[in-house]
Design an enzyme around this catalytic site. Structure first.
Site, PDB file in Angstrom:
ATOM      1  N   HIS A 260     -34.388 -48.517  34.861  1.00  0.00           N
ATOM      2  CA  HIS A 260     -32.909 -47.913  34.214  1.00  0.00           C
ATOM      3  C   HIS A 260     -33.556 -48.103  32.533  1.00  0.00           C
ATOM      4  CE1 HIS A 260     -29.127 -49.105  32.382  1.00  0.00           C
ATOM      5  NE2 HIS A 260     -29.471 -50.241  31.053  1.00  0.00           N
ATOM      6  N   GLU A 410      -3.523 -51.911  26.410  1.00  0.00           N
ATOM      7  CA  GLU A 410      -3.958 -51.352  24.859  1.00  0.00           C
ATOM      8  C   GLU A 410      -5.151 -50.954  24.691  1.00  0.00           C
ATOM      9  OE1 GLU A 410      -2.993 -54.593  25.761  1.00  0.00           O
ATOM     10  OE2 GLU A 410      -1.055 -55.146  24.576  1.00  0.00           O
ATOM     11  N   HIS A 472       1.486 -65.574  19.922  1.00  0.00           N
ATOM     12  CA  HIS A 472       2.182 -64.443  19.044  1.00  0.00           C
ATOM     13  C   HIS A 472       1.696 -63.967  17.911  1.00  0.00           C
ATOM     14  CE1 HIS A 472       2.661 -63.312  23.315  1.00  0.00           C
ATOM     15  NE2 HIS A 472       3.505 -62.452  22.982  1.00  0.00           N
TER      16      HIS A 472
END
Ligand SMILES: Cc1ncc(C[n+]2csc(CCOP(=O)(O)OP(=O)(O)O)c2C)c(N)n1
Length: 664
Positions: A260, A410, A472
């Protein structure tokens, strides 16, 4: 040579360039380019519409390497197909300082790289923006000028990242039929087999979100071509799971996580050369193979020529507008429009929240700038992002609207905004609450890194949110955003500063901007009617002292009017006090030292006021200044009471200044 033989040799060129470049750099990821070489050969050799002689051709198909760690895949392809900006020397310099072949593909650094990738999942989510932009631009200018596909190579990592879910849901809802994702379904990530961490039926997952999904043998060129051809005809976005072997061709390491992200080593490379019958030394592509690749690079010449003809034949005004949009230039009347907005704001002295100011400004801007495309993550009526001009949703089948309902996504939204901006033809803006800018942050960082013009409308910018409480109420987000290089963060104090911030955000072509806006009403502070754009200076004296100032108050946004009230209290007690508004730290810190000194002033007492944490302020006011603001999380309650609880009041500011004066 049989067709299959030719294909194999073309694919092996990618494999050997990749493994040899990783070997030379002693770092990098050979496994993915080796595994996806067959799919990439079919895509670039037979399907993709592109012209290496004009990498910016607006109607080219877009190719996005979402699995950015496999960067040698795209660098090899750019070299092989004949992009002028990519030579064999560049490949030899893989991962070296200043080279055109950095560790992960970087937009703006390497020609032919459409977006910066590396943070897994971002490229896939950018691609949704690219594909949406294609549909929107086609709706506005017609399929004669805009008719192209967006192809993505994504890995297991991209599909595991949460952002991929948001991206595929948006693409499914928008029926982005011209978005085609090739998934490198190799069952391997860094730590081992994917079974360690996933049990998801990815095909069913994509289908559930409105995609077509199919699986092919990722080493069978005919099957890959058939799947791609079919994907091009569907109305839904397509996932093609390419079942591949990571590190294909390496006799001992293929199929394991060992290939990888590490060089194969000389021995294994020699064994791979023997296994694949490749005799050419490192960085030498046999003439027959290079010729075949260069021919592939010429495949779309005719399509490009015809497109040029169509553009030439387009009505003069429409063509001019298309070219302006693609160049990303603002319309000539832009200055006039913004001047008009400022004059109007000054005439109307009604207190409004800056989110409302932004809406007022946006009404005029979106009417004048058809390239503006708005949206919100399901907070349209809180963010005030929708205007008359953008009232129609962008939706299938017509895509002729200018407002995108992103849903509550978002991160996917912010990544897609990058794609829209990168595609060209649009200036995207979108909103959410400032506190949720954290959910957008990885994409904002990439917008800043790439230098693309995206505008974020982040409302509810402090404890002024009130009753919704500390979940918030942003306290550290503004500082965290200011920490991102090349991001402009504006916290305007009234409609005039909001208009100026919008003007600056749109004028800047080389990076994103944040507007942090209030929920609560604010008085008009900029009543003086001179036309200078003071926000461009980042900070300026907004209220003068009556005499030589003893106190300078520095504030942003909603705290500017609070500072003005504190100034009045101090002045009433005979203490000459001035107020400096600081709408943008970044712009202020760019000013010449003399200007900065002048704005900071010589008052012995300085107080910075911001309903957020102090971090960042010291660079403006010095660590010896006082600070009135937040020191922890907020609280739920009516905004004025919350401000009072945390001491963010005019009285406390005046008391703080007085205490400092006494000490002095
Ligand atoms: C957001 C993010 N997290 C972690 C990484 C580090 N990383 C790079 S590649 C990789 C594994 C990806 O696996 P896969 O997509 O299957 O790639 P492959 O092994 O097939 O090359 C990880 C964890 C990253 N680049 N981005």
């Amino acid at each position: 040579m049989s067709t299959r033989e030719k294909h194999d040799r073309m694919a092996n060129a990618i494999r050997f360039l990749s493994m040899d470049a990783v070997e030379a750099a002693k770092s990098g990821h050979p496994g993915m380019p080796m595994g996806m070489a067959d799919a990439a050969t079919v895509l670039f050799g037979k399907v993709l519409k592109y012209d290496p002689a004009d990498p910016h051709w607006p109607d080219r198909d877009r190719f996005i390497l979402s699995a950015g760690h496999g960067s040698m895949l795209i660098y090899s392809l750019l070299y092989l197909t004949g992009y002028e900006g990519m030579s064999i020397e560049d490949l030899k310099n893989f991962r070296q300082l200043g080279s055109k072949t950095p560790g992960h593909p970087e937009y703006g650094h390497t020609v032919g790289v459409e977006t910066t990738t590396g943070p897994l999942g971002q490229g896939l989510a950018n691609a949704v923006g690219f594909a949406l932009a294609e549909r929107m631009l086609a709706a506005q200018f017609g399929s004669d000028l805009v008719d192209h596909h967006t192809y993505v190579i994504a890995g297991d990592g991209c599909l595991m990242e949460g952002i991929s879910e948001e991206a595929i849901e948006i693409a499914g809802r928008q029926k982005l039929g011209k978005l085609i994702v090739l998934w490198d379904d190799n069952h391997i990530t860094i730590d081992g087999p994917t079974s360690l961490s996933v049990a998801t039926d990815q095909l069913a997952r994509f289908e559930a979100s409105g995609w077509e999904a199919t699986r092919v043998d990722g080493h069978d060129p005919e099957a890959i071509l058939a799947a791609l051809e079919r994907a091009k005809t569907t109305e839904k976005p397509s996932l093609i799971a390419c079942r591949t072997t990571i590190g294909f061709g390496a006799p001992n390491k293929a199929g394991s996580n060992g290939v990888h992200g590490a060089p194969l080593g000389a021995e294994e490379i020699a064994a791979t050369r023997a296994a694949l019958g490749w005799e050419a030394p490192p960085f030498v592509v046999p003439t027959d193979v290079l010729d075949a690749w260069r021919l592939a690079g010429l495949r779309s010449r005719q399509a490009h020529k015809s497109w040029n003809e169509r553009l030439k034949g387009t009505d003069h005004d429409k063509r001019g507008e298309f070219e302006r949009r693609v160049r990303g230039e603002l319309p000539s009347k832009f200055a006039e429009v913004t001047a008009g907005i400022v004059a109007k704001a000054q005439a109307d002295k009604t207190p409004v929240a800056t989110r409302k100011s932004s809406e007022i400004v946006l009404e005029a801007l979106t009417a004048a700038l058809p390239e503006m495309v708005g949206g919100s993550a399901d907070l349209t009526h809180s963010n005030n992002t929708k205007t008359k001009a953008t009232s129609v949703y962008v939706e299938p089948p017509k895509y002729d609207g200018r407002y995108i309902n992103w849903g509550i996504r978002e991160h996917g939204m912010a990544a897609a905004l990058n794609g829209i901006a990168l595609h060209g033809g649009f200036i995207p803006y979108a909103g959410t609450f400032l506190v949720f800018s954290d959910y957008c942050r990885p994409s904002i960082r990439l917008a800043a890194l790439m230098g693309v013009r995206v505008v974020y409308v982040f409302t509810h910018d402090s404890i002024g949110v009130g009753e919704d409480g500390p979940t918030h109420q942003p306290v550290e987000q503004i500082a965290a955003l200011r920490a991102i290089p090349n991001l402009l963060v504006f916290r305007p104090c009234d409609t005039v500063e909001t208009a100026e911030a919008w003007k600056l955000a749109l004028e800047r072509k080389d990076g994103p901007s944040v507007l942090a806006l209030t929920r609560q009403n604010l008085p008009l502070m900029r009543t003086d009617t001179n036309e200078r754009c003071l926000t461009a200076r980042g900070a300026y004296e907004i209220v003068a002292a009556s005499d030589d100032a003893e106190v300078s108050l520095f504030a942003t946004g909603s705290e500017v009017s609070l500072a003005a009230a504190a100034r009045d209290l101090l002045e009433a007690e005979g203490i000459p006090t001035r107020v400096v508004s600081v709408p943008s730290f970044e712009l202020f810190l760019k000013q010449p030292e003399e200007t900065r000194k002048q704005v900071i002033g010589t008052a012995p007492v300085k107080v910075a006021i911001e309903a957020a944490i102090r971090q960042g302020w010291d660079a403006i006011v010095g660590s010896d200044a006082a600070f009135v603001g937040m020191h922890g999380f907020g609280a739920s309650g009516p905004a004025p009471k919350v401000f009072a609880q945390f001491g963010i009041t005019a009285e406390n500011v005046a008391a703080t200044a007085k205490a400092r004066l006494k000490k002095g």
